[in-house]
Write a protein that holds these residues in place. Structure first.
Motif: not given
Length: 131
Positions: A5-33
């Motif tokens: 259960a902990v391993e599944v939760r860690l995997e979900q958190l890793g995916q969540f972190e990747q989604r957050i990182s992608a969104r932050l990159d998008t926002v950052n690119n928008g601000f830079q533009s």
């Protein structure tokens, strides 16, 4: 079972972190533009102002003629603001600007005895209620 259960939760958190990182990159690119667009607009305005100053310098009157008799520059571009030229007209002859008479300020109200006034070294003033 708990370990899985902990391993599944860690995997979900890793995916969540990747989604957050992608969104932050998008926002950052928008601000830079947007900052790049604003910088380009600002540089264009500076160029316009510098060009206007150069034209005013070339059409400056010679001798003791007053500034008011200088010919007005020809049609200014529609995108220039009129405030700087109005400011220049008002400051050309300092005697023509009338200042309103200075008014004395009313004294501040008497301090409330229920509060203690604290002034810090940087000039900020705070009030603390006395119990």
């Amino acid at each position: 079972n708990d370990l899985r259960a902990v391993e599944v939760r860690l995997e979900q958190l890793g995916q969540f972190e990747q989604r957050i990182s992608a969104r932050l990159d998008t926002v950052n690119n928008g601000f830079q533009s947007r900052f790049e667009n604003l910088d380009d607009q600002l540089q264009a305005k500076f160029s316009e102002v510098n060009g206007g100053i150069a034209r005013l310098g070339q059409s400056r009157p010679v001798g003791d003629e007053p500034m008011a008799s200088a010919p007005e520059p020809e049609a200014a571009p529609a995108s220039t603001e009129t405030e700087p030229s109005a400011f220049a007209e008002n400051t050309a002859d300092p005697g023509s600007v009338e200042m309103p008479p200075l008014r004395k300020r009313a004294p501040p109200p008497a301090p409330n005895p229920a509060y203690q006034r604290i002034q810090q070294a940087d000039g900020k003033v705070y009030y603390r209620k006395i119990n």
